[in-house]
Design an enzyme around this catalytic site. Structure first.
Site, PDB file in Angstrom:
ATOM      1  N   SER A 281       0.803  -1.221   0.000  1.00  0.00           N
ATOM      2  CA  SER A 281       0.000   0.000   0.000  1.00  0.00           C
ATOM      3  C   SER A 281       0.837   1.273   0.000  1.00  0.00           C
ATOM      4  CB  SER A 281      -0.942   0.004   1.202  1.00  0.00           C
ATOM      5  OG  SER A 281      -0.208  -0.153   2.405  1.00  0.00           O
TER       6      SER A 281
ATOM      7  N   GLY B 139      -2.076  -4.119   1.123  1.00  0.00           N
ATOM      8  CA  GLY B 139      -2.192  -5.322   1.927  1.00  0.00           C
ATOM      9  C   GLY B 139      -1.285  -6.459   1.495  1.00  0.00           C
TER      10      GLY B 139
ATOM     11  N   ASN C 263       3.841  -5.646   5.648  1.00  0.00           N
ATOM     12  CA  ASN C 263       2.638  -6.315   6.155  1.00  0.00           C
ATOM     13  C   ASN C 263       2.988  -7.614   6.875  1.00  0.00           C
ATOM     14  OD1 ASN C 263       0.402  -4.562   5.345  1.00  0.00           O
ATOM     15  ND2 ASN C 263       1.062  -5.007   3.264  1.00  0.00           N
TER      16      ASN C 263
ATOM     17  N   ASP D 264      -4.430   6.593  10.432  1.00  0.00           N
ATOM     18  CA  ASP D 264      -4.052   5.257  10.912  1.00  0.00           C
ATOM     19  C   ASP D 264      -2.601   5.194  11.391  1.00  0.00           C
ATOM     20  OD1 ASP D 264      -2.539   5.194   8.568  1.00  0.00           O
ATOM     21  OD2 ASP D 264      -3.822   3.754   7.558  1.00  0.00           O
TER      22      ASP D 264
ATOM     23  N   HIS E  14       0.056   4.864   6.923  1.00  0.00           N
ATOM     24  CA  HIS E  14       0.161   5.220   5.507  1.00  0.00           C
ATOM     25  C   HIS E  14       0.428   6.712   5.308  1.00  0.00           C
ATOM     26  CE1 HIS E  14      -2.334   1.517   5.514  1.00  0.00           C
ATOM     27  NE2 HIS E  14      -1.571   1.223   4.476  1.00  0.00           N
TER      28      HIS E  14
END
Length: 202
Positions: free
Chosen positions: A29, A66, A95, A176, A179
């Site tokens: 991402s 992801g 991830n 979050d 990102h």
């Protein structure tokens, strides 16, 4: 004389207008313009800059939000067959780390990504990945130390993690805390453009 001029034109055309080198970016991402339009992401902005500078490099962005190292490994053979890249930039593992996957498994996946790419004739570039220290210093140390170890083992360029400074600035991050936001994308482009331009100069 006419035949000579035609031959000269062909030679000049093939040397002056050589096909751009192709770089396959296999990422997650962080490179997939997460939560924004593709045209706002750093990869698109970097390609724009390369084109403006008439630097013959085409970035094929195969990044998926992801994505894990295992997911990238499953997709890589088809991507190599389809695009026949000159370079493969591996930006994977974040991830895996966030989910606490075993470092040994990550090493196995990254090793296969490197070897598959090299077997197809591509030069591999490895990006250092860093993770929050949530899983403890031992795991973090093993995880982050894997990338320079692989770069040394396979004699690969180890590109710096473009999120290292951005992640510390809340104004450049999504809520979050993982990102980069839209404001961060031009900054990442500024970091990355010299690395991409360096490939053309080789």
């Amino acid at each position: 004389m006419r035949a000579f001029l035609i031959l000269l034109f062909v030679v000049y055309s093939t040397t002056t207008y050589a096909q751009p080198k192709r770089l396959l970016l296999l990422g997650d991402s962080l490179s997939a313009a997460y939560n924004m339009q593709e045209q706002q992401g750093w990869v698109y902005l970097t390609q724009q800059w390369l084109d403006t500078q008439q630097l013959p490099l085409t970035i094929i962005n195969a990044s998926i939000s992801g994505e894990t190292s295992a997911g990238g490994l499953a997709r890589l053979p088809a991507l190599l067959e389809q695009h026949q890249p000159d370079y493969v930039l591996i930006e994977l593992g974040g991830n895996d780390g966030l989910r606490g996957f075993a470092v040994a498994q990550l090493e196995q996946n990254l090793t296969q990504l490197i070897e598959l790419s090299q077997a197809q004739g591509a030069d591999v570039l490895l990006m250092q990945i860093r993770i929050p220290p949530n899983l403890g210093p031992r795991y973090t140390r093993q995880f982050e130390g894997l990338y320079p170890a692989l770069a040394e083992r396979y004699q690969l360029p180890l590109w710096p993690f473009f999120m290292e400074q951005i992640a510390l600035n809340e104004d450049l991050m999504l809520p979050d805390g993982i990102h980069p936001n839209r404001e961060a994308q031009p900054i990442i482009k500024q970091q990355m453009k010299s690395w991409f331009a360096g490939l053309v100069a080789e």
